[in-house]
Enzyme design. Structure first.
Site, PDB file in Angstrom:
ATOM      1  CB  SER A 260      16.440  -5.507  -9.459  1.00 12.69           C
ATOM      2  OG  SER A 260      17.599  -5.546  -8.671  1.00 12.69           O
ATOM      3  N   GLY A 261      17.253  -8.361  -8.438  1.00 12.91           N
ATOM      4  CA  GLY A 261      17.463  -9.145  -7.232  1.00 12.91           C
ATOM      5  C   GLY A 261      17.822  -8.286  -6.046  1.00 12.91           C
ATOM      6  CG  ASP A 262      20.120  -5.533  -3.637  1.00 17.65           C
ATOM      7  OD1 ASP A 262      19.497  -4.697  -2.965  1.00 17.65           O
ATOM      8  OD2 ASP A 262      21.107  -6.155  -3.199  1.00 17.65           O
ATOM      9  CG  ASP A 263      17.722  -1.674  -2.660  1.00 16.82           C
ATOM     10  OD1 ASP A 263      16.717  -2.155  -2.118  1.00 16.82           O
ATOM     11  OD2 ASP A 263      18.802  -1.472  -2.064  1.00 16.82           O
TER      12      ASP A 263
ATOM     13  CB  SER B 261      12.927  -5.474  -6.318  1.00 20.52           C
ATOM     14  OG  SER B 261      14.046  -5.955  -5.609  1.00 20.52           O
TER      15      SER B 261
END
Length: 473
Positions: free
Chosen positions: A251-254, A285
């Site tokens: 992911s690009g976030d949590d 991540s």
């Protein structure tokens, strides 16, 4: 005599032709699909029955919505399943119905349309007061539903492709008046299963159950570029009784972000996320956490149980994010069994997360952070063990860390622990924690087995999946 023989020959010929035709009909090929689900369905149909075309070019939004609307007649008659066969099915947003299963063939891909007109505009969530990307409303999610009961999204690892680059470019360019759509969002719903599917390149968050209860997310693969904006994996938001297990997320976030509303709007709405189980999660991540609690936590977060968590090249293991103005609480958090590889931080808590819904938040609304338990953690190639920063005058209390071994990176930070405005205890932790975790002045106590992890069974673990089987021609 010739006429009689001719008639007999004709009858025999017709019998043979009829028998062959019937035989061909009976021997028609069927494909059997077996899977586990909360509920099996009494009725089934294919998207092709409603004019769907899986060529990756034909827009199927009307076909999907027509199919769901038609199958909704069976909500009180055993429910219905919509089968999506192999192919690429271009579609905009469509809404599900109750007692319904959306089933994706292993070679089926739902392609999210790259046309803003295919996504209706919804009001901002009441616990947020505004959109996440813009002050106004938000685009409806690709697969959406509200006020539903008994909804299943599953398959033989079929795919939902958000074609997110279209949205990421608009977001980075400041060209969006509304918040980007998610891939799956179910609101005000009860008894939800999302399982055995692959989600790729979501415009923003991937899976967002909100104001809902009795939720299972199992065997889901989520993949997005690690620099894609806000592509959180699974975000239970003001939800009760949720079980997330056996998921793999890049992911690009949590990878998982636990939420419950933003500042004064979340405080007013007052719906916590509670009784959450997270098991056997694998996360990558580099710029975010494997599991985040907050930062939008103004309805409260309590009784979260995470175990068997594996992370690679991830910024932090479990992160608590909050701020002055959030109010509410994060309490009774239990984490057991983390295996972490190449991390910036193992433990990270911050009380100065700056983002606010607007300027009207209450500066006297201080969050209560208490009863945070971590045990049985092994980490390697770590830059800094812990960064624990509470709020001045509002310390984070009742922190417990036990049985932790951290191997530092060659170029690790000189200060391996940074602690302020926190209180807690620790045992069997290497490198040695900061002095604020030595138990002095802390209300938290530790038994001989280390930090607490509950042994009682939550209600969501009693929800058993059944074996279902269907035949489709």
């Amino acid at each position: 005599m010739k006429n009689i023989l001719s008639c007999i020959f004709t009858i025999i010929t017709l019998f043979i032709l009829t028998t062959n035709a019937l035989g061909r009909k009976v021997s028609q090929s069927y494909e059997t699909f077996e899977y586990t689900a909360i509920t099996c369905r009494s009725h089934s149909a294919s998207i092709t029955d409603f004019g769907g075309v899986g060529d990756g070019k034909t827009l199927n939004t009307k076909a999907f919505q027509s199919a769901v609307d038609h199958l909704s007649q069976y909500t009180s008659d055993g429910g219905a399943q919509l089968f999506v066969p192999a192919g690429k099915w271009l579609t905009g947003s469509f809404s599900l119905t109750s007692h319904f299963t959306l089933f994706l063939h292993k070679d089926a891909t739902l392609l999210a349309a790259q046309d803003l007109e295919e996504y209706p505009i919804l009001k901002a969530l009441p616990s947020y007061g505004r959109g996440r990307d813009a002050a106004g409303g938000r685009f409806a999610s690709l697969v959406f539903g509200t006020n539903l009961t008994d909804v299943i999204i599953t398959g033989n690892n079929g795919t939902i492709d958000g074609q997110g680059s279209f949205w990421w470019q608009k977001f980075h360019g400041g060209k969006l008046k509304y918040t980007r759509p998610y891939l799956i969002e179910l609101m005000f719903s009860d008894t939800i299963q999302i399982s055995n599917i692959t989600l790729i390149d979501s415009p923003s968050w991937n899976i967002h159950p909100v104001y809902s209860s009795n939720i299972i997310v199992k065997g889901v693969t989520i993949i997005a570029p690690v620099k894609s904006p806000n592509t959180d994996g699974i975000n239970p938001d003001s939800c009760t009784n949720t079980r997330i297990e056996d998921c793999y997320i890049i992911s690009g976030d949590d990878c998982i972000a636990v939420k419950s509303g933003w500042d004064e709007y979340g405080i007013s709405f007052a719906m916590p996320t509670k009784h959450l189980i997270i098991r056997r999660l694998t996360c990558i991540s580099p710029y975010s956490a494997a599991i985040a609690l907050g930062s939008e936590m103004s309805g409260g977060i309590e009784d979260v149980r995470a175990e068997d968590i594996t992370a690679y090249q991830t910024e932090s293991g479990v992160r608590i994010k909050t701020a002055v103005g959030r109010g509410a609480f994060v309490r009774n958090i239990y984490v057991k069994g983390m295996s972490l590889h190449t991390m910036k931080w193992v433990f990270w808590m911050t009380g100065n997360y700056k983002a606010h819904a607007d300027s009207h938040y209450d500066p006297h609304a201080l969050p209560e952070i208490t009863g945070i338990n971590y045990r049985d953690v092994v980490a390697e190639n770590v830059s800094m063990v812990g960064r624990l920063e509470g709020i001045s005058g509002d310390p984070f209390k009742g922190i417990c860390i036990s049985n932790v071994t951290v191997g530092m990176a060659v170029k690790h930070k000189k200060v391996m622990w940074m602690c302020s405005d926190v209180e807690g205890v620790s045992s069997g932790v290497e490198p040695k924690p900061c002095g604020l975790l030595d138990g002095e002045g802390s209300e938290k106590k530790m038994d001989g087995g280390g930090c607490e992890f509950p042994s009682d069974v939550l209600e969501i673990d009693n929800l058993v999946l059944k074996s279902c089987s269907y035949q489709m021609s």
